[in-house]
Design an enzyme around this catalytic site. Structure first.
Site, PDB file in Angstrom:
ATOM      1  N   GLU A 180       8.260 -14.784  -2.037  1.00 33.67           N
ATOM      2  CA  GLU A 180       8.438 -14.670  -0.584  1.00 33.67           C
ATOM      3  C   GLU A 180       9.680 -15.401  -0.074  1.00 33.67           C
ATOM      4  O   GLU A 180      10.314 -14.958   0.871  1.00 33.67           O
ATOM      5  CB  GLU A 180       7.226 -15.234   0.177  1.00 33.67           C
ATOM      6  CG  GLU A 180       5.900 -15.241  -0.550  1.00 33.67           C
ATOM      7  CD  GLU A 180       5.139 -13.940  -0.526  1.00 33.67           C
ATOM      8  OE1 GLU A 180       5.194 -13.219   0.480  1.00 33.67           O
ATOM      9  OE2 GLU A 180       4.481 -13.634  -1.534  1.00 33.67           O
TER      10      GLU A 180
ATOM     11  N   PHE B 170       5.415  -5.273  -2.171  1.00 29.05           N
ATOM     12  CA  PHE B 170       5.780  -6.224  -1.114  1.00 29.05           C
ATOM     13  C   PHE B 170       4.613  -6.528  -0.178  1.00 29.05           C
ATOM     14  O   PHE B 170       4.808  -6.858   0.981  1.00 29.05           O
ATOM     15  CB  PHE B 170       7.003  -5.696  -0.332  1.00 29.05           C
ATOM     16  CG  PHE B 170       8.090  -5.167  -1.239  1.00 29.05           C
ATOM     17  CD1 PHE B 170       8.803  -6.041  -2.039  1.00 29.05           C
ATOM     18  CD2 PHE B 170       8.358  -3.808  -1.329  1.00 29.05           C
ATOM     19  CE1 PHE B 170       9.782  -5.557  -2.915  1.00 29.05           C
ATOM     20  CE2 PHE B 170       9.330  -3.319  -2.201  1.00 29.05           C
ATOM     21  CZ  PHE B 170      10.047  -4.209  -3.001  1.00 29.05           C
TER      22      PHE B 170
END
Lengths: 743, 338, 169
Positions: free
Chosen positions: A710, A246
Site C-alpha cells: 500500500e 488492488f
C-alpha cells in the site's frame, strides 16, 4: 547457518517470471474443462427500482442457449443475510446477492444469467433478454447525499473507528491566528486491474474445482460452502495467478456466485468472465468529502487538527475505511478531533482499494499541511519535522520502529529538495513552470495468522506452501527466498505454492500483511521441517547422527551435517528413501505476537517528493520525477519491493492527474466504464521514479518485515498536488487535476 | 455482438453492389471501430463485406504533384511513408497523435474517415441517443458533457468527431474518392463530414453502398510551417479534448495562406474560411493569432462541463499558430509544447 | 470467388509456425479463437475493446489488438503469440529482459507488452526512452511497471543496435 550470500535481501528475479513472460501462467478464465459451458451476465439498465417483467423468450430461442437464470427461476438460496457474511472481508449490512429478487440497487446489477455452449452465443443471447423496470430517481453523488450523512451504527470488523477527541480542537482553532479550514475531494476511482473478474468452475460428478479471481482462495471457499451448503470436502478453490486486484477481489464477487449457481444447476463446468464495463459494477474507491482544519503557533507547531469525512457507501452496506485516523497519528498535536460519516448512494458497495482510507485521508491532511507551510512561510519539509511524532499520537504507544526522519533526509537529498525556491511560481524551465512538492505517507504494518508447510519431495526439491495469494506482489518469490536460505539451497531447487485451498490456511492477501505473515509462517515451517529431518536422521539404523540435536547440525548440499565434523552427515535422499511416499513434510502456524502489539504501534512510513511541469497556458501538467523514500523494516527482495513502490506511485499519479469515475447523475449510470475514457496512466505519463528503502530494524516479527503493497500510493497524490501549487500558485483541492482545473 | 453473414469481396464493384443491395450491410476493413461498436451492440450489421483483400493499399503520386492514398493503407503505413513524412508531415503527425501503435497498424485510411463519435451515450445502448436511434432523444444534453461539442452542435446531438487524421486532412484540403452504385465521385473533405442538425444519425455525406476508395492530397505546401497540437486527459492513448491542425504559408514577413482545423470540438473537423481570410497579410504575432482564435470561436457554446474547451481551444490555436509560423511543429512523442 | 455465409467457415491460420484449420463463425474474434479454441491463453483479454493492449499479438509480423480482429478475416495469416516467441527454458531476448528488469508484477498485461515491444522494434521508429514510451502507450499496465518495461526494451534495443554501430565504425 545461513547461506553465505542469502537470497533474502537480494534483488532476486521473480521465480514465476519465466511462466508469466511466456504466457503459461494460468489465470482464472484460462483453465479448460471438458464439456464446459459459458455464462454471460445481463446488466440492469437502471440504477434504482424494480424489475417488472423479464422476457427471455428471444434469448431462449437463440442458438446454443442452454439456460437462462433470473430471480424468478434461480435455484433456492438462503433467505437470511448470515450465510452470505461468511466472507472474512464482509462489512456491516446485507451483502449483495445476485438474482436475489426484483429489486435493483445499482446500475449494471446482474438481472439474468445466460448460459450457452460458446462464449459468443452466451454474449449474443444476453443482449436478447428483455427486462422491463419501474425506475426511481437514483442518488450517485456524495455531495447530493451529504445532508443525510450518519455515523455508522455498526463498525466494520478490523477497521479502527476514529479515536475519541483529545484536547479541545474547536476552542484552540477559534483562538488561533494561524489557521486554515478547507474541503478536499478525490474523485471516485475504480481498481481496474488488467485481468477481468472471472470464474471457471470445473464440475466433476458433484465435486467442484473453482478457479476464481480472488485475493485469497479460502474466502470464496468458505462463502460457497456457506451459501450453497456445500461439503468443504467437495469444493476446492485453485487460483495460482491473479491478474492484479488492488483490493477489488478481496470479497466474493457476483461472478463467483453466479458461475457456481449455474454449475450446480446444470451439473456442468461453467465459465463466467465479466466484461470491462461490469468491472464497474462492484467495489470502488469511495467518493469522499473531507474537511481539514489546522491551527499552529508562530513556531510552526500544530496546535489543533480537525479532520472529518463524509464517505460514500451503498444502500445495503455500511462500508468503512480508516480515512481520518491518520490525522491523529502522524503529527505531534495536543488537540485533535476526528469524524467519519457515511452517505448512502445507489451504487455498489465501495471496497478496499490500495491503501484504503490512508490514500484519501493523507491526501487531505498532507495538502492541508502544505497550505499551512505556505501560510507560515515555512519549508514544507521543515513543517513536518517540527511536528514529528515520536510516538503514536492516537494511543501513546511507542513505535516498534519509525525511520521516517531518515526517509525525509534521504529522500530530500536524492531529490535535491534544497534546490527548491520557496515562492510559488518561482521555478521555470523554458516555457514550463516547475514545481516541487512533498508529502508524508503512512500505513499500518499488519500481520495475520497464517499456516504454512515445508516438504522435501521425492525429487529432492524443497516445497513450501501457504494458502495465500500472489497478486503480483512477489509472494512466490519471497517465500522461495526464505525457504532457500533456511536450507542453504539454490532457489532453483525450491518450489513455492500459493492460491489453493488444499494448502495450509491463510486469510486473504490484503493490507500489506502477506509478506510478514506468510513469510514468517514459511520460515517456521522450514524450521519445523529441519527438526523433523533431524528426528528422522537420528532414527535411521546405525545413524551417524544418532546423538545429534538440531543445534549441532547444518543443512546444506542436500545433507544434514554435523557442525563439529563435516564428514559426519546424512543425505536427504536417505531420509526420503526411508520415508513413506518419498515425502517428508512439516507444518507450522505463524501468529502475530500479541504482547508486542500491546506494547508497540507498528507503521510503515514514506516521504514522497514530486517534480511537476505545468504548461500553464494550456493546462498541461505532467510528473517529471518522483522520489519515494520508504521505511518499511527489512526488505526481503529489493526488486519486487521496488516494483511495489513503483506501482503505488504510478497509481498515485493516476489519482492526482487522471482517474475519475463519472456518473450521469440523472441516470445513475457510469458513463466512462471502460479503459478508453477512464484514464489510468499510460507509458507516456510515467517518466522517472526513484525508490529508496531506508535502513529500519523492526522486531514485530522475526523477519523484521513490514509490508509494502500500500505505502507506495500513500502521499503520492498530495506530493503531486503540492508540486502543482508550487509551480503555479494554484491550489487544486479536488482531484484529479485535469486541464480544465488549471486553465 | 449480433449474428451476421460475412462476404469477402473480390472486387470493389462486387463490394459496392453487396452493400448497396442490403440496407443492413456494412463494409469492414481494419475493424478497430466497427468491431468495438458491435461488441457494445451499437452497430448490428446483418452482413459484413470484407474489403481488406481489395487492391486499395497503394500510395501513388498524382499528375498534379499530390498523393493518392488507397483507402486500405493502414494508418501507420501512411504516417511513416517517406513521401508523407517529407511532404505532408502535418498528416503524419496527426495520425501518430491518435490511438495506439497497434490500432494504427490495423486501422485504415478509409476507416479513419468513418470513425464514429466517442460520445458516452452513443456507446450506452441503455440510454436514448438520436445518433444511434433516431428520434429517441439526446442523453448527452444536460448530462456528462466534458468531451462534447462547442461548435456546430444542435438540439438533437452534441457529439464530436474523434479522428485526428481527419483534422489534418481538413487543413490540407484533401479530396475523398468514392465509388458507389451510381458510379465514382469525389468529395472535398470539407463536405465529407456533416453537422448533426436534426439528422445526427448521418455522420457524413456518403450514400449507403458508397465506398471510400482513396484520399487525395493536393500538391504539398507549407514546408515546415505546420503543427498538430493535441490536448487530452492523459499524455497518450486518449481522444482529444481539443486538437489543432495548423499550416501557414509566409509571404515574406506576413501571413499568406493559413489553414486551421479544430478537432474534438464539433461533429466534424472545424474550419472557418472567413477567419482564415482575415489573417492573411497580418504579421505573425500572438495578438493576431488571438484575434483569429476569437473569431474562429465566436460562435462557440459550451454545455456546462465542457465550457473550458472554448478557452482551451483559443489558447491552443495561438500556440499552434506560433509553432507553425516558427516552423517548429509539435513532435508527438515530446510532451512539452514548444 | 466471393462467398457469403452466416454460419461457420473454414479458415487456416498459421499460429506460431503451426498451420491450424478450423471452422469459425464470422463473429468470433481472433482473441477468442486463440484463447477458447486453440487454448493459447497467453494473449489476454483485458477490455475486449482495443483499449488496453493486453491482447496484442503479431499478425504477419505487425502488432495488433487481437480482440478487434475477426478471425474469419485473418484467413491465411501468420499469427505469432507470446507462446510462439519463447518458452521458459528458451526465452526470447525481450522475455528475458522483462524478467531481468522485473518489468511486470501480476503478469497479465505482460504478454501484450512483450509482443508489442517486439513489434515496435521491428517497426523501427523507437530509439529514445521518450519514443518508446509514446509507442508503447497502447499497452496499459495497472501494476505500474512502466519504468521497468522501458528499461527492458532499451536493453534489447541496445543489444540489437550494438553490432550495427560496430559495423558502422
Amino acid at each position: 547457518m545461513s547461506n553465505v550470500h542469502p537470497y533474502v535481501g537480494r534483488a532476486q528475479p521473480r521465480v514465476d517470471g519465466p511462466l508469466k513472460v511466456s504466457g503459461l501462467a494460468r489465470y482464472s478464465a484460462e483453465f479448460a474443462a471438458e464439456d464446459m459451458v459459458y455464462a454471460a451476465a445481463v446488466p440492469a439498465t437502471i440504477a434504482k427500482g424494480r424489475i417488472v417483467r423479464i422476457d427471455a423468450s428471444a434469448a431462449e430461442a437463440a442458438p446454443g442457449v442452454i439456460e437462462i437464470l433470473t430471480h424468478q427461476n434461480r435455484p433456492d438460496m438462503p433467505e437470511e443475510d448470515k450465510p452470505y457474511k461468511a466472507d472474512m472481508v464482509a462489512v456491516p449490512g446485507g451483502p449483495f446477492r445476485p438474482l436475489r429478487d426484483e429489486r435493483v440497487v445499482f446500475s449494471g446489477q446482474p438481472v439474468a444469467l445466460v448460459i450457452a455452449d460458446t462464449h459468443e452465443n452466451a454474449r449474443d443471447a444476453a443482449t436478447l433478454v428483455k427486462v422491463e423496470y419501474e425506475s426511481e430517481t437514483p442518488t450517485v453523488d456524495v455531495g447530493d447525499a451529504r445532508d443525510g450523512a450518519y455515523e455508522p451504527p455498526e463498525k466494520r470488523n478490523g477497521i479502527p473507528p476514529p479515536p475519541p477527541p483529545r484536547g479541545d480542537a474547536a476552542a484552540t482553532f477559534k483562538g488561533s491566528s494561524i489557521r486554515l479550514e478547507e474541503e478536499y475531494r478525490v474523485a471516485a476511482e475504480h481498481h481496474n486491474p488488467m485481468e477481468l473478474q472471472a470464474t471457471t468452475v470445473e464440475w466433476d460428478d458433484g465435486r467442484l474445482v473453482v478457479h476464481n479471481k480472488t485475493q485469497g482462495v479460502n474466502n470464496p471457499k468458505n462463502y460457497l460452502c456457506s451459501v450453497f451448503g456445500l461439503d468443504p470436502a467437495s469444493v476446492e478453490v485453485v487460483s495460482p495467478f491473479v491478474g492484479g486486484a488492488f483490493g477489488m477481489s478481496l470479497r466474493p464477487l457476483y461472478d463467483l456466485t453466479l458461475a457456481v449457481m449455474a454449475s450446480l444447476k446444470l451439473e456442468r463446468s461453467v465459465r463466467l468472465v465479466l466484461t470491462r464495463a461490469q468491472m464497474y459494477t462492484m467495489g470502488w474507491r469511495p467518493d469522499t468529502l473531507q474537511t481539514v482544519a489546522l491551527s499552529a503557533g508562530e513556531d510552526g507547531r500544530l496546535t489543533s487538527i480537525r479532520h472529518e469525512v463524509v464517505q460514500a457507501t451503498s444502500q445495503y452496506e455500511d462500508y468503512q475505511e480508516p480515512t481520518v485516523n491518520w490525522s491523529g497519528l502522524v503529527y505531534d498535536c495536543p488537540n485533535v478531533t476526528l469524524g467519519h460519516k457515511l452517505a448512502k448512494l445507489d451504487t455498489p458497495t465501495p471496497s478496499d482499494m490500495r491503501a484504503p482510507g490512508a490514500t484519501l485521508g493523507l491526501f487531505a491532511l498532507e495538502t492541508a499541511m502544505d497550505e499551512l507551510a505556505s501560510k507560515l512561510k515555512l519549508d514544507p519539509l521543515e513543517l513536518r519535522l517540527r511536528n514529528y511524532a515520536e510516538n503514536d499520537q492516537n494511543d501513546g504507544k511507542p513505535f516498534s520502529s519509525k525511520e521516517l526522519k531518515a526517509a525525509y533526509e534521504q529522500g530530500a537529498e536524492r531529490f535535491g529538495w534544497s534546490k527548491r525556491s520557496a515562492e510559488p511560481r518561482s521555478m521555470k524551465d523554458g516555457r514550463e513552470l516547475v514545481g516541487y512538492g512533498m508529502a508524508t505517507g503512512c500505513w499500518e504494518a499488519m500481520m495475520q495468522p497464517h499456516g504454512a508447510s515445508a516438504a522435501l519431495t521425492a525429487d529432492g526439491r524443497l516445497e513450501v506452501a501457504c494458502g495465500t495469494a500472489d497478486i503480483g506482489t512477489g509472494t512466490y518469490t519471497i517465500l522461495s527466498q526464505i525457504a532457500a536460505d533456511a536450507f542453504s539451497m539454490p532457489i532453483e531447487e525450491v518450489t513455492a505454492l500459493v492460491g489453493d485451498t488444499r494448502l495450509p490456511m491463510a486469510p486473504v492477501e490484503g493490507g500489506s500483511w502477506a509478506a510478514a505473515s506468510a513469510g514468517n509462517a514459511v520460515r517456521l515451517a522450514c524450521a519445523a521441517l529441519k527438526e523433523e529431518l533431524v528426528k528422522r536422521a537420528r532414527g535411521l539404523d546405525d545413524s551417524p547422527l544418532a546423538n545429534a540435536s538440531a543445534d549441532h547440525v547444518v543443512f546444506r548440499n542436500g545433507r544434514i551435517t554435523l557442525v563439529s565434523d563435516e564428514d559426519v552427515s546424512v543425505s536427504y535422499a536417505d531420509l526420503l528413501g526411508a520415508a513413506e511416499g518419498g515425502r517428508i513434510e512439516a507444518m507450522a502456524k505463524f501468529a502475530p505476537d500479541k504482547d508486542f502489539k500491546e506494547k508497540f504501534s507498528s507503521f510503515v512510513h514514506s516521504a514522497v517528493f514530486a517534480e511537476v511541469r505545468v504548461d500553464e497556458e494550456l493546462g498541461v501538467v505532467w510528473v517529471e520525477r518522483i522520489v519515494s523514500a520508504v521505511a518499511a523494516g527489512n526488505i526481503l527482495n529489493r526488486a519486487t519491493a521496488r516494483s511495489q513502490i513503483l506501482g503505488g506511485v504510478v497509481m498515485g499519479i493516476g489519482m492526482a492527474l487522471h482517474e475519475e469515475t463519472v456518473w450521469d447523475r440523472r441516470l445513475g449510470r457510469i458513463v466512462n466504464a471502460n479503459l478508453g475514457e477512464y484514464h489510468v496512466p499510460a507509458h507516456a505519463d510515467v517518466k522517472n521514479i526513484d525508490v529508496i528503502f531506508v535502513e529500519e530494524k523492526d522486531e514485530a516479527n522475526p523477519l523484521g518485515v513490514k509490508g509494502l503493497g500500500e505505502i507506495g500510493i500513500v502521499g503520492a497524490a498530495a506530493a503531486i498536488g503540492n508540486a502543482v501549487f508550487h509551480a503555479t500558485g494554484r491550489r487544486i483541492r479536488h482531484l484529479p487535476i485535469t486541464i480544465d482545473k488549471l486553465l | 455482438m449480433n449474428r451476421f453473414s460475412y462476404l469477402r469481396a473480390s472486387s470493389v464493384s462486387e463490394a459496392v453492389a453487396a452493400v448497396a443491395g442490403d440496407p443492413a450491410a456494412r463494409f469492414i476493413a481494419g475493424g478497430t471501430n466497427l468491431v468495438d461498436l458491435m461488441k457494445y451492440d451499437v452497430e448490428k450489421p446483418g452482413r459484413l463485406v470484407d474489403i481488406t483483400r481489395l487492391p486499395l493499399n497503394a500510395i501513388e503520386e498524382t499528375a498534379d504533384g499530390g498523393l493518392k492514398i488507397g483507402a486500405l493503407v493502414p494508418n501507420s503505413d501512411l504516417a511513416y511513408d517517406q513521401r508523407v513524412r517529407r511532404d505532408y508531415p502535418l498528416l503524419s503527425s496527426a495520425i501518430l497523435a491518435g490511438a495506439s501503435a497497434q490500432l494504427r497498424n490495423a486501422a485504415t485510411t478509409g476507416g479513419n474517415l468513418l470513425q464514429r463519435t466517442r460520445c458516452y451515450y452513443f456507446y450506452d445502448v441503455a440510454t436514448p441517443c438520436n445518433k444511434r436511434e433516431p428520434g429517441s432523444g439526446c442523453s448527452a444534453i444536460g448530462g456528462a458533457t466534458r468531451i462534447h461539442a462547442i461548435l456546430g452542435a444542435s438540439d438533437s446531438c452534441i457529439a464530436t468527431h474523434p479522428s485526428d487524421m481527419c483534422v489534418a486532412l481538413a487543413a490540407l484540403e484533401a479530396v475523398v474518392h468514392v465509388q458507389g452504385p451510381k458510379g465514382d465521385r469525389t468529395i472535398p473533405i470539407a463536405d465529407f463530414h456533416r453537422l448533426p442538425g436534426d439528422t445526427p444519425e448521418t455522420d457524413n455525406t456518403l450514400e449507403h453502398g458508397e465506398m471510400v476508395t482513396a484520399v487525395e492530397l493536393p500538391a504539398p505546401r507549407f514546408g515546415a510551417h505546420h503543427t498538430y497540437l493535441k490536448l487530452r486527459d492523459r499524455l497518450s492513448y486518449a481522444f482529444a479534448l481539443v486538437s489543432i491542425a495548423a499550416a501557414v504559408e509566409l509571404d515574406g514577413d506576413v501571413i499568406g495562406e493559413v489553414r486551421v482545423a479544430l478537432g474534438g470540438v464539433a461533429h466534424k473537423p472545424w474550419r472557418d474560411a472567413d477567419a482564415e481570410g482575415a489573417l492573411k497579410g497580418a504579421l505573425p504575432s500572438s495578438s493576431a493569432f488571438a484575434d483569429f482564435a476569437d473569431r474562429l470561436l465566436s460562435g462557440a457554446k459550451g454545455q456546462g462541463e465542457n465550457d473550458f474547451k472554448v478557452e482551451l481551444a483559443k489558447r491552443a490555436i495561438v500556440r499552434a499558430l506560433g509553432q507553425a509560423a516558427a516552423g517548429t511543429p509539435q513532435v508527438q512523442s515530446v510532451k512539452q509544447v514548444n | 470467388m466471393a462467398q457469403a455465409q452466416a454460419a461457420a467457415t473454414s479458415v487456416t491460420l498459421t499460429v506460431n509456425g503451426e498451420s491450424k484449420t478450423l471452422d469459425v463463425a464470422p463473429w468470433e474474434t481472433l482473441l477468442d479463437v486463440l484463447r477458447e479454441r486453440l487454448h493459447l491463453t497467453g494473449a489476454k483479454k483485458g477490455c475486449d475493446q482495443g483499449q488496453c493492449g493486453a491482447c496484442t499479438v503479431l499478425v504477419d509480423g505487425r502488432r495488433v489488438n487481437s480482440c478487434l480482429q475477426l478471425a474469419v478475416m485473418r484467413d491465411g495469416c501468420e499469427i505469432t503469440t507470446i507462446e510462439g516467441l519463447g518458452e521458459p527454458a528458451s526465452l526470447h531476448a525481450m522475455q528475458a529482459a522483462f524478467v531481468k528488469h522485473d518489468a511486470f508484477q501480476c503478469g497479465y498485461c505482460t504478454p501484450g507488452q512483450i509482443c508489442s515491444a517486439v513489434g515496435m522494434i521491428r517497426e523501427g521508429h523507437a530509439e529514445t526512452a521518450e519514443e518508446i514510451r509514446e509507442l508503447m502507450s497502447g499497452n496499459l499496465c495497472r501494476c505500474g511497471a512502466y519504468t521497468n518495461i522501458v528499461e527492458a526494451i532499451e536493453e534489447v534495443l541496445a543489444e540489437r543496435n550494438a553490432p550495427k554501430l560496430e559495423a558502422a565504425e
